[in-house]
Each structure stands twice: as C-alpha cells, then as structure tokens.
Motif scaffolding. Structure first.
Motif, PDB file in Angstrom:
ATOM      1  N   SER A 151      -3.642 -43.656   5.366  1.00 62.63           N
ATOM      2  CA  SER A 151      -4.359 -44.782   4.803  1.00 62.63           C
ATOM      3  C   SER A 151      -3.651 -44.932   3.418  1.00 62.63           C
ATOM      4  N   ASP A 165     -10.815 -51.638   0.679  1.00 67.95           N
ATOM      5  CA  ASP A 165      -9.410 -51.275   1.453  1.00 67.95           C
ATOM      6  C   ASP A 165      -9.511 -49.788   1.678  1.00 67.95           C
ATOM      7  N   VAL A 166      -9.822 -48.787   0.894  1.00 70.03           N
ATOM      8  CA  VAL A 166      -9.609 -47.536   1.008  1.00 70.03           C
ATOM      9  C   VAL A 166     -10.689 -46.849   1.919  1.00 70.03           C
ATOM     10  N   GLY A 169     -10.510 -46.593   6.119  1.00 65.73           N
ATOM     11  CA  GLY A 169      -9.289 -45.275   6.380  1.00 65.73           C
ATOM     12  C   GLY A 169      -9.885 -44.007   6.216  1.00 65.73           C
TER      13      GLY A 169
END
Length: 230
Positions: A151, A165-166, A169
């Motif tokens: 990620s 966005d993090v 993952g």
C-alpha cells in the motif's frame, strides 16, 4: 474518491499474496475445528465408558466373567487397562504363586503399557492444534506486513495522499491478522482443554491401576492360603 470498505470488498481487492495467506488461515481454521470436534466426541465417549466400566467393575460381579465379556470386543479407557492387566495375570498358574512379586510387577507393566497406548490415542492430533495456535498469528502478520508495504509503495507515486487513499490498503492487510487470531485463539483454547481432560483421565487410569493391583494381591494371598490348607 470513495472506497467500498465492506468486509467482502476488502478481501476481493486484496493482493494475490494476501489472499493466499487468508486461504491458508481459512484452511487452518477448518482443520482445527474438525480436530476439536473429533477429539471432543472421543473424550465424551471415553468418559462415558469409564463411568459405565466403574459401575460394573465395582458392582461385585465375578472378575473372570467380566474379563471374558470384555476381551472379545474393542476396549477403550479403563476397559483396556483391565483387560491388559488381567490377561497378564491369567498367564500365571498355581505353581507361580511363590513368585507373587513377579506376577504383580508384570501386571503393573502391562497396565502401564495400556495407559501409554490410551494416552497416545487421546492426544493424537493435538500437536496440530498447538501448532495452529502458535503459527497462525505470524502467518496473519506476514500477510498484514506485506499488504501494508504494498500500500505504501503504491502511494509513493502519488503526489497528494489522504486518509481515504491509505485506509483501504491498511484495512485489507489487517484482515489477515484478524484471521490469524481467529485461527489461533480457538486452537489454543481447544488444545489446553483437551490436554487437561487427558491429564485427568491419566489420573483416573493410575488410580484404577493401583486399586486393581491391590485386588490381584488379595487374590494371590487368598490362593496361597487355600493351597497351604489343602
């Protein structure tokens, strides 16, 4: 950009390696559950047979007749100990009574061997539960570390990074750790439970061995007295 953070969606979007880790952990969960169910039924059956045996044995019935009834059928638990000990006792005749120490020693050895066989059967497959409990968290952690690493490597090419966005993952990767714990915790609990029950049965076996040896000693003394008075 919104992400679907549902459980099945996270699994579906996980990398191939993380999916493989999850598949391995799922296999361990199913294997551990199967072993636990099988061992539970076995211990319940042995406990029931031991209670039934003790009621019949201490009811005052003739030991020889009891032995004849048991030796022709599969035995388990206390039944196996009794059949092994009395079968050894029957190998000796009236002329061997002077060697009563040898008779008792041989009978005790036969029963000790029967105890070892019973314990081996009782604890069969339990090491798999112990192994599952010890390695599953590490397998899950491996999947988590790999997922998080991938990620962050993917985010390296992005100029602007947000929590949205993090989060997907990391969530995908943490599922592997959760599955590792889900496999490990029940396996450890089941292992400790069955080992404890096996140890309790071992105490029952040892106690019955001593009680039965005392019965054989009394039978030998009785036979000696009768042979002297004849």
């Amino acid at each position: 950009m919104s992400h679907d953070l549902s459980f099945w969606s996270l699994i579906g979007e996980a990398s191939v390696f993380v999916k493989l880790i999850m598949l391995i952990l799922l296999g361990l969960i199913l294997v551990a559950a199967g072993i636990a169910g099988k061992k539970w039924m076995r211990f319940v059956r042995i406990q029931r047979k031991c209670k039934q045996f003790e009621r019949q044995f201490w009811s005052g019935n003739d030991i020889s007749s009891f032995y004849q009834a048991l030796k022709s059928q599969p035995t388990e638990g206390l039944e196996s100990l009794f059949v092994a000990g009395f079968a050894e006792f029957k190998q000796f005749g009236m002329n061997d009574l002077k060697d009563d120490g040898v008779i008792i020693t041989n009978c005790r050895r036969a029963m000790s061997a029967a105890i070892s066989r019973e314990l081996d059967k009782q604890e069969e497959l339990l090491p798999i539960l112990a192994t599952t409990g010890s390695v599953s968290p590490y397998i899950g952690l491996l999947g988590t570390v790999y997922g998080i690493m991938m990620s962050f490597l993917g985010l390296g090419a992005v100029q602007t990074v947000s929590i949205n966005d993090v989060a997907p993952g990391i969530a995908e990767a943490l599922i592997a750790t959760a599955m590792g714990l889900l496999a490990a915790i029940p396996a450890v609990l089941a292992y400790n439970y069955f080992i404890t029950r096996s140890e309790r049965l071992n105490v029952t076996y040892e106690t019955f061995t001593e009680e039965f040896i005392n019965i054989l000693q009394r039978q030998i003394l009785k036979a000696k007295t009768q042979s002297k008075s004849a």
